[in-house]
Design an enzyme around this catalytic site. Structure first.
Site, PDB file in Angstrom:
ATOM      1  N   ARG A  10     -14.245  -4.102  20.528  1.00  0.00           N
ATOM      2  CA  ARG A  10     -13.171  -5.085  20.339  1.00  0.00           C
ATOM      3  C   ARG A  10     -12.239  -5.041  21.524  1.00  0.00           C
ATOM      4  O   ARG A  10     -11.781  -3.971  21.923  1.00  0.00           O
ATOM      5  CB  ARG A  10     -12.386  -4.764  19.068  1.00  0.00           C
ATOM      6  N   ASP A  32      10.265  -7.239  -2.765  1.00  0.00           N
ATOM      7  CA  ASP A  32       8.967  -7.578  -2.170  1.00  0.00           C
ATOM      8  C   ASP A  32       8.700  -9.059  -2.418  1.00  0.00           C
ATOM      9  O   ASP A  32       8.996  -9.568  -3.505  1.00  0.00           O
ATOM     10  CB  ASP A  32       7.848  -6.723  -2.818  1.00  0.00           C
ATOM     11  N   SER A  52       5.930   2.714  13.922  1.00  0.00           N
ATOM     12  CA  SER A  52       4.492   2.755  14.201  1.00  0.00           C
ATOM     13  C   SER A  52       4.221   3.258  15.622  1.00  0.00           C
ATOM     14  O   SER A  52       5.014   2.989  16.541  1.00  0.00           O
ATOM     15  CB  SER A  52       3.952   1.330  14.059  1.00  0.00           C
ATOM     16  N   PHE A  69       0.826  -1.210   0.000  1.00  0.00           N
ATOM     17  CA  PHE A  69       0.000   0.000   0.000  1.00  0.00           C
ATOM     18  C   PHE A  69       0.869   1.272   0.000  1.00  0.00           C
ATOM     19  O   PHE A  69       0.926   2.009  -0.987  1.00  0.00           O
ATOM     20  CB  PHE A  69      -0.933  -0.069   1.222  1.00  0.00           C
ATOM     21  N   GLN A  84       9.907  -0.292   3.917  1.00  0.00           N
ATOM     22  CA  GLN A  84       8.464  -0.417   4.184  1.00  0.00           C
ATOM     23  C   GLN A  84       8.039  -1.863   4.415  1.00  0.00           C
ATOM     24  O   GLN A  84       6.959  -2.106   4.952  1.00  0.00           O
ATOM     25  CB  GLN A  84       7.645   0.129   2.987  1.00  0.00           C
ATOM     26  N   ALA A  85       8.833  -2.822   3.962  1.00  0.00           N
ATOM     27  CA  ALA A  85       8.402  -4.226   4.041  1.00  0.00           C
ATOM     28  C   ALA A  85       8.195  -4.630   5.498  1.00  0.00           C
ATOM     29  O   ALA A  85       9.005  -4.302   6.367  1.00  0.00           O
ATOM     30  CB  ALA A  85       9.457  -5.130   3.399  1.00  0.00           C
ATOM     31  N   TYR A 124       3.993  -7.203  17.262  1.00  0.00           N
ATOM     32  CA  TYR A 124       4.233  -6.216  16.193  1.00  0.00           C
ATOM     33  C   TYR A 124       4.822  -4.928  16.769  1.00  0.00           C
ATOM     34  O   TYR A 124       5.835  -4.411  16.273  1.00  0.00           O
ATOM     35  CB  TYR A 124       2.913  -5.924  15.463  1.00  0.00           C
TER      36      TYR A 124
HETATM   37  P1  NAD Z   1       1.458  -3.558   3.237  1.00  0.00           P
HETATM   38  O1  NAD Z   1       1.218  -4.909   3.828  1.00  0.00           O
HETATM   39  O2  NAD Z   1       0.565  -3.063   2.161  1.00  0.00           O
HETATM   40  O3  NAD Z   1       2.959  -3.480   2.691  1.00  0.00           O
HETATM   41  C1  NAD Z   1       4.009  -4.292   3.171  1.00  0.00           C
HETATM   42  C2  NAD Z   1       4.744  -4.854   1.962  1.00  0.00           C
HETATM   43  O4  NAD Z   1       5.836  -5.653   2.432  1.00  0.00           O
HETATM   44  C3  NAD Z   1       3.875  -5.760   1.076  1.00  0.00           C
HETATM   45  O5  NAD Z   1       4.055  -5.431  -0.281  1.00  0.00           O
HETATM   46  C4  NAD Z   1       4.406  -7.179   1.379  1.00  0.00           C
HETATM   47  O6  NAD Z   1       4.237  -8.054   0.279  1.00  0.00           O
HETATM   48  C5  NAD Z   1       5.856  -6.884   1.703  1.00  0.00           C
HETATM   49  N1  NAD Z   1       6.469  -7.896   2.565  1.00  0.00           N
HETATM   50  C6  NAD Z   1       5.963  -8.432   3.713  1.00  0.00           C
HETATM   51  N2  NAD Z   1       6.814  -9.338   4.221  1.00  0.00           N
HETATM   52  C7  NAD Z   1       7.879  -9.379   3.382  1.00  0.00           C
HETATM   53  C8  NAD Z   1       9.084 -10.135   3.360  1.00  0.00           C
HETATM   54  N3  NAD Z   1       9.361 -11.035   4.319  1.00  0.00           N
HETATM   55  N4  NAD Z   1       9.967  -9.933   2.345  1.00  0.00           N
HETATM   56  C9  NAD Z   1       9.688  -9.033   1.355  1.00  0.00           C
HETATM   57  N5  NAD Z   1       8.567  -8.294   1.323  1.00  0.00           N
HETATM   58  C10 NAD Z   1       7.666  -8.452   2.333  1.00  0.00           C
HETATM   59  O7  NAD Z   1       1.490  -2.542   4.473  1.00  0.00           O
HETATM   60  P2  NAD Z   1       1.500  -0.944   4.493  1.00  0.00           P
HETATM   61  O8  NAD Z   1       0.277  -0.510   5.187  1.00  0.00           O
HETATM   62  O9  NAD Z   1       1.838  -0.397   3.148  1.00  0.00           O
HETATM   63  O10 NAD Z   1       2.717  -0.712   5.488  1.00  0.00           O
HETATM   64  C11 NAD Z   1       4.002  -0.273   5.036  1.00  0.00           C
HETATM   65  C12 NAD Z   1       4.881  -0.073   6.250  1.00  0.00           C
HETATM   66  O11 NAD Z   1       4.330   0.945   7.091  1.00  0.00           O
HETATM   67  C13 NAD Z   1       5.011  -1.303   7.147  1.00  0.00           C
HETATM   68  O12 NAD Z   1       6.332  -1.339   7.638  1.00  0.00           O
HETATM   69  C14 NAD Z   1       4.035  -1.046   8.265  1.00  0.00           C
HETATM   70  O13 NAD Z   1       4.387  -1.730   9.436  1.00  0.00           O
HETATM   71  C15 NAD Z   1       4.179   0.449   8.412  1.00  0.00           C
HETATM   72  N6  NAD Z   1       3.018   1.116   9.022  1.00  0.00           N
HETATM   73  C16 NAD Z   1       1.841   1.196   8.347  1.00  0.00           C
HETATM   74  C17 NAD Z   1       0.780   1.908   8.898  1.00  0.00           C
HETATM   75  C18 NAD Z   1      -0.531   2.060   8.177  1.00  0.00           C
HETATM   76  O14 NAD Z   1      -1.395   2.775   8.690  1.00  0.00           O
HETATM   77  N7  NAD Z   1      -0.733   1.432   7.032  1.00  0.00           N
HETATM   78  C19 NAD Z   1       0.926   2.492  10.161  1.00  0.00           C
HETATM   79  C20 NAD Z   1       2.152   2.376  10.830  1.00  0.00           C
HETATM   80  C21 NAD Z   1       3.208   1.720  10.227  1.00  0.00           C
END
Ligand code: NAD
Length: 312
Positions: free
Chosen positions: A270, A38, A121, A19, A78-79, A145
């Site tokens: 929840r 990814d 986060s 995302f 980001q992963a 997490y």
């Molecule tokens: P998302 O799940 O859409 O993106 C994570 C990506 O990492 C995915 O494309 C997934 O396929 C890839 N991935 C997962 N495990 C992997 C691995 N072992 N090797 C390679 N690729 C891997 O999540 P997001 O919402 O886009 O989050 C992006 C980052 O932001 C993450 O680190 C998440 O913890 C952090 N985050 C997100 C939010 C939010 O509100 N969405 C809030 C705080 C932190």
């Protein structure tokens, strides 16, 4: 698309098919050479724009990481296994992806001499003791997490202090926007939109008085671009709007934006849900020059438009 941010760089976006990562890739790719690593576990190849190199593999595999980072001078990490419930189900997997693989990445970045901007986060703070939440709020994570993100956060700071690696940590609050899928964070917005579009009811957990700080993905991307160039390395920043929205108000916003007239109902609260969350954005404003710019109403309206345009 953006008039600031890195140019002419060789950039790696880990999790770039997800995302937030895919929006970041879109913003970077016209002015930079962009590579993505990814494993497509929650991300999708179709999220990637043309001209971007995909190293398909797991960041826990050192060879994959080495191939991905070779020749790169800037990394956006980001992963992640970005799910609190999944981390509760499988804490070892969460640790290996979110903490151990981050440590490997930092070690390789030290060898390559790259700057690393890392996604952390507010889950590291746990139940807030005071609001708004500053970066110096005590850290008492309540999930694997949150604990793994805390390790990421602290390792980033330590790698800067011990080895001089240029790290910048961004603690995203509740990000939302197109291509969000089923992320556990703002899945509430996607869920409400889906419920409203299919005629309702929109199901609010508990009394709906719980609040969150919803930040649009385009603002999250801008914070990353600023972090890529800031002189404030070795530091961590909250990325939010500083505004709290109750879940009840959110349900009403979604109902109005979709024009559905759906009924809003209340279901069981929840267990373990944090009641209130809101970022103190002072540090990001003063040091990064970051201020969120997308009002929630506009972000939700655009999201409805994007979903309709996709014929979903
Ligand atoms: P998302 O799940 O859409 O993106 C994570 C990506 O990492 C995915 O494309 C997934 O396929 C890839 N991935 C997962 N495990 C992997 C691995 N072992 N090797 C390679 N690729 C891997 O999540 P997001 O919402 O886009 O989050 C992006 C980052 O932001 C993450 O680190 C998440 O913890 C952090 N985050 C997100 C939010 C939010 O509100 N969405 C809030 C705080 C932190």
């Amino acid at each position: 698309m953006v008039d600031h941010g890195p140019r002419g760089r060789s950039v790696l976006v880990t999790g770039g098919a997800g995302f937030i990562g895919s929006h970041l890739v879109e913003a970077l790719r016209t002015e930079n050479d962009v590579r993505v690593v990814d494993d497509l576990s929650s991300g999708q190849e179709s999220n990637l724009v043309e001209g971007v190199t995909l190293v398909e593999g797991d960041i826990r595999d050192l060879e994959v990481l080495q191939e991905a980072i070779e020749g790169v001078d800037l990394v956006f990490h980001q992963a992640a296994l970005a799910s609190v419930p999944l981390s509760v189900e499988d804490p070892e997997r969460s640790h290996s992806v979110n903490a151990t693989a981050t440590l490997s990445l930092l070690e390789l970045a030290r060898e390559e001499g790259c700057r690393v901007v890392l996604a952390s986060s507010p889950a590291i703070y746990g139940e807030p003791e005071e609001l708004p939440i500053t970066e110096d709020h005590p850290t008492k994570p309540t999930s694997p997490y949150g604990l793994d993100k805390l390790a990421l956060d602290r390792y980033a700071s330590l790698y800067h202090d011990l080895y001089g690696v240029e790290t910048v940590v961004l603690r995203y609050f509740n990000a939302y926007g197109p291509r969000q899928g089923d992320s556990e964070y703002s899945a509430v917005i996607s869920a409400f939109l889906e419920q409203a579009r299919s005629g309702g009811p929109i199901a609010v957990h508990g009394d709906g008085e719980q609040t969150r700080d919803f930040v649009h993905v385009s603002d999250v991307v801008r914070a990353n671009l600023l972090a890529a160039e800031t002189e404030h390395v070795g530091e961590a920043f909250n990325v939010g709007t500083g505004e709290a929205t109750s879940i009840r108000d959110l349900a009403e916003l979604v109902r109005d934006a979709t024009g559905s007239g759906a009924e809003i109902t209340h279901t069981e609260a929840r267990q373990g849900d944090i009641v209130h969350s809101r970022a103190d954005t002072t540090r990001a404003r003063e040091r990064l020059g970051f201020e969120a710019s997308v009002p929630l109403e506009d972000g939700i309206r655009d999201l409805c438009g994007a979903i309709e345009a996709a014929g979903d």
